[in-house]
Design a protein around this motif. Structure first.
Motif, mmCIF file in Angstrom:
data_model
loop_
_atom_site.group_PDB
_atom_site.id
_atom_site.type_symbol
_atom_site.label_atom_id
_atom_site.label_comp_id
_atom_site.label_asym_id
_atom_site.label_seq_id
_atom_site.Cartn_x
_atom_site.Cartn_y
_atom_site.Cartn_z
ATOM 1 N N THR A 66 29.404 43.338 49.323
ATOM 2 C CA THR A 66 30.124 43.061 50.558
ATOM 3 C C THR A 66 30.313 41.560 50.748
ATOM 4 N N ALA A 67 31.574 41.155 50.932
ATOM 5 C CA ALA A 67 31.893 39.737 51.061
ATOM 6 C C ALA A 67 33.396 39.592 51.272
ATOM 7 N N VAL A 68 33.809 38.383 51.577
ATOM 8 C CA VAL A 68 35.223 38.046 51.512
ATOM 9 C C VAL A 68 35.502 37.560 50.094
ATOM 10 N N TYR A 69 36.515 38.137 49.484
ATOM 11 C CA TYR A 69 36.868 37.810 48.101
ATOM 12 C C TYR A 69 38.102 36.912 48.106
ATOM 13 N N TYR A 70 37.989 35.808 47.366
ATOM 14 C CA TYR A 70 39.045 34.806 47.318
ATOM 15 C C TYR A 70 39.614 34.688 45.911
ATOM 16 N N CYS A 71 40.913 34.648 45.850
ATOM 17 C CA CYS A 71 41.593 34.362 44.596
ATOM 18 C C CYS A 71 41.628 32.854 44.389
ATOM 19 N N ASN A 72 41.505 32.446 43.145
ATOM 20 C CA ASN A 72 41.430 31.027 42.804
ATOM 21 C C ASN A 72 42.284 30.762 41.565
ATOM 22 N N ALA A 73 42.975 29.641 41.591
ATOM 23 C CA ALA A 73 43.745 29.208 40.415
ATOM 24 C C ALA A 73 43.513 27.721 40.235
ATOM 25 N N ARG A 74 43.283 27.313 39.008
ATOM 26 C CA ARG A 74 43.052 25.900 38.786
ATOM 27 C C ARG A 74 43.541 25.481 37.411
ATOM 28 N N VAL A 75 44.107 24.270 37.380
ATOM 29 C CA VAL A 75 44.345 23.598 36.121
ATOM 30 C C VAL A 75 43.815 22.176 36.251
ATOM 31 N N GLY A 76 43.678 21.754 37.471
ATOM 32 C CA GLY A 76 43.027 20.510 37.858
ATOM 33 C C GLY A 76 42.320 20.817 39.145
ATOM 34 N N ALA A 77 42.919 20.387 40.258
ATOM 35 C CA ALA A 77 42.379 20.762 41.572
ATOM 36 C C ALA A 77 42.594 22.256 41.810
#
Length: 114
Positions: A90-101
């Motif tokens: 149980t949690a809030v799930y976050y999508c993440n994308a990075r190539v630098g920041a």
């Protein structure tokens, strides 16, 4: 700038499954490392799983064997299939994308409860 929009969260009973999807706006999506993080109340945001531009995946120990991450560069999406869910997921799930920041989505709530 990359926009990330998550979907697929909700309430599920222990042992159940959910599938999270993240749609990205990036024109060059294929070069990004993309993944999912989660944050429970009062806790830090931790990596769940991610996948590199070359398709190399890594998972948190707590989800290995239960969760599967995949990406579709043509559709610019990253998906997290979650099976055998536990209350501890149980949690809030976050999508993440990075190539630098890094870029983040707004998150989607996953609640595992009977």
């Amino acid at each position: 700038q990359v926009q990330l929009v998550e979907s697929g969260g909700g309430l599920v009973q222990p042992g159940g499954s959910l599938r999270l999807s993240c749609a990205a706006s990036a024109a060059d999506f294929s070069i990004y490392r993309v993944g999912w993080y989660r944050q429970a109340p009062g806790m830090q945001r931790d990596l769940v799983a991610d996948v590199t531009r070359d398709g190399v995946t890594r998972y948190a120990d707590s989800v290995k064997g239960r969760f599967t991450i995949s990406r579709d560069n043509a559709r610019k999406t990253v998906t997290l299939q979650m099976n055998s869910l536990e209350p501890e997921d149980t949690a809030v799930y976050y999508c993440n994308a990075r190539v630098g920041a890094p870029f983040w989505g707004r998150g989607t709530q996953v609640t595992v409860s009977s």
